[in-house]
Design a protein around this motif. Structure first.
Motif, PDB file in Angstrom:
ATOM      1  N   ALA A 141       0.862  -1.176   0.000  1.00 40.63           N
ATOM      2  CA  ALA A 141       0.000   0.000   0.000  1.00 40.63           C
ATOM      3  C   ALA A 141       0.900   1.229   0.000  1.00 40.63           C
ATOM      4  O   ALA A 141       1.982   1.221   0.587  1.00 40.63           O
ATOM      5  N   LYS A 155      -3.770  -2.808   9.803  1.00 43.61           N
ATOM      6  CA  LYS A 155      -4.746  -1.907   9.214  1.00 43.61           C
ATOM      7  C   LYS A 155      -4.045  -0.591   8.938  1.00 43.61           C
ATOM      8  O   LYS A 155      -3.407  -0.030   9.822  1.00 43.61           O
ATOM      9  N   LYS A 157      -3.954   3.412   7.090  1.00 52.30           N
ATOM     10  CA  LYS A 157      -4.710   4.583   6.647  1.00 52.30           C
ATOM     11  C   LYS A 157      -3.944   5.230   5.505  1.00 52.30           C
ATOM     12  O   LYS A 157      -2.800   5.645   5.670  1.00 52.30           O
ATOM     13  N   ARG A 158      -4.569   5.297   4.329  1.00 54.92           N
ATOM     14  CA  ARG A 158      -3.944   5.861   3.144  1.00 54.92           C
ATOM     15  C   ARG A 158      -4.530   7.236   2.832  1.00 54.92           C
ATOM     16  O   ARG A 158      -5.728   7.465   2.994  1.00 54.92           O
ATOM     17  N   GLN A 166      -8.388   6.419   2.989  1.00 55.40           N
ATOM     18  CA  GLN A 166      -8.832   5.048   2.786  1.00 55.40           C
ATOM     19  C   GLN A 166      -8.243   4.169   3.878  1.00 55.40           C
ATOM     20  O   GLN A 166      -7.049   4.260   4.171  1.00 55.40           O
ATOM     21  N   HIS A 167      -9.058   3.329   4.486  1.00 56.59           N
ATOM     22  CA  HIS A 167      -8.605   2.401   5.519  1.00 56.59           C
ATOM     23  C   HIS A 167      -8.633   0.987   4.939  1.00 56.59           C
ATOM     24  O   HIS A 167      -9.670   0.529   4.445  1.00 56.59           O
ATOM     25  N   VAL A 168      -7.485   0.315   4.996  1.00 55.16           N
ATOM     26  CA  VAL A 168      -7.337  -0.989   4.358  1.00 55.16           C
ATOM     27  C   VAL A 168      -6.762  -1.987   5.347  1.00 55.16           C
ATOM     28  O   VAL A 168      -5.780  -1.694   6.040  1.00 55.16           O
ATOM     29  N   GLU A 169      -7.351  -3.169   5.420  1.00 49.88           N
ATOM     30  CA  GLU A 169      -6.778  -4.262   6.207  1.00 49.88           C
ATOM     31  C   GLU A 169      -5.913  -5.114   5.287  1.00 49.88           C
ATOM     32  O   GLU A 169      -6.318  -5.452   4.169  1.00 49.88           O
ATOM     33  N   MET A 170      -4.710  -5.448   5.756  1.00 48.50           N
ATOM     34  CA  MET A 170      -3.757  -6.176   4.927  1.00 48.50           C
ATOM     35  C   MET A 170      -3.179  -7.361   5.687  1.00 48.50           C
ATOM     36  O   MET A 170      -2.982  -7.292   6.905  1.00 48.50           O
TER      37      MET A 170
END
Length: 256
Positions: A141, A155, A157-158, A166-170
């Protein structure tokens, strides 16, 4: 959690840059050096994450012998150990070659997370991190503002455009490129500076990294932009002259 942070040594922002005699690069014999600012934020993100989960932080730097100063600075701020890819006097300007070197150097480390700055202050390609992720087959990310542990993964925050996030779980392992200004940077303490002297720095010659390949791009020549002065007079009635001036400012100077 084992976290690797890729850092780069760059000329200080206050340095007066001059082109060397051959025109191949800048004259660097008398420059002051510092850690690349976006990489400093990547290091800070790694140190903050380590405070939330157990683990260690390994800094990775490819550069000449004097890059040891930048590595020691990262160790003084709290990194546990370092890997120095010694490039000699060669200036690596190819992000693909650099990513392959880093991937080979990290192969035995088995890290859970790799953090890099969004881009470098000197070349500004913004490519090395994502190429490294692709080379190592890792999810990634970019433009990351914050990292939090989330179960067996993370998790992030982009930062997007126009103030959106945008909040993404990776899953882990993964690679993130960190945005500058994401948090407040810490200073190295006196105790940290003392401890840095005894921390491990593993040195690897760039020639030892088998499979790194040859450069795919090269800098042919660099030069300072030419400074020129040009005046233009608009004749005729004031209204017509003003209209011509606005047109020039809007479509040529692009300041309106």
């Amino acid at each position: 959690m084992k976290i690797a942070v890729a850092i780069k040594q760059v000329p200080s922002r206050e340095s007066q840059l001059r082109v060397n005699a051959s025109g191949s690069w800048i004259q660097d014999s008398d420059l002051a050096w510092e850690i690349n600012e976006p990489d400093a934020y990547a290091l800070e993100a790694a140190l903050q994450l380590r405070e939330k989960v157990t683990g260690d932080v390994v800094v990775l730097c490819a550069g000449p012998e004097n890059a040891a100063q930048t590595i020691r600075e990262a160790l003084a701020k709290g990194a546990d150990r370092a890997i120095h890819i010694e490039t000699g006097k060669a200036v690596i300007t190819d992000p693909l070659l650099l990513a392959h070197m880093m991937a080979n150097a990290l192969e035995s480390e088995k890290v859970d997370l790799i953090l890099t700055g969004l881009q470098s202050d000197d070349l500004g390609y913004g490519q090395t991190g994502v190429i490294l992720a692709e080379t190592m087959g890792l999810p990634h990310a970019t433009i990351v503002m914050n990292v939090e542990p989330e179960g067996a993964g993370i998790k992030v925050k982009r930062e997007l455009e126009d103030g959106w996030f945008q909040h993404v779980e990776m899953p882990l392992p993964a690679l993130l490129t960190v945005q500058s200004g994401a948090t407040k940077l810490r200073y190295a303490t006196l105790m940290g500076i003392k401890k840095a002297k005894s921390k491990e720095v593993r040195r690897i010659s760039a020639s030892e990294l088998a499979g790194a390949g040859q450069p795919s791009i090269a800098v042919d020549r660099i030069y300072l932009p030419e400074k020129t002065k040009r005046s233009q007079i608009f004749d005729g009635p004031a209204k017509e002259a003003a209209a011509k001036l606005v047109e020039k400012l809007r479509f040529e100077a692009r300041v309106l």
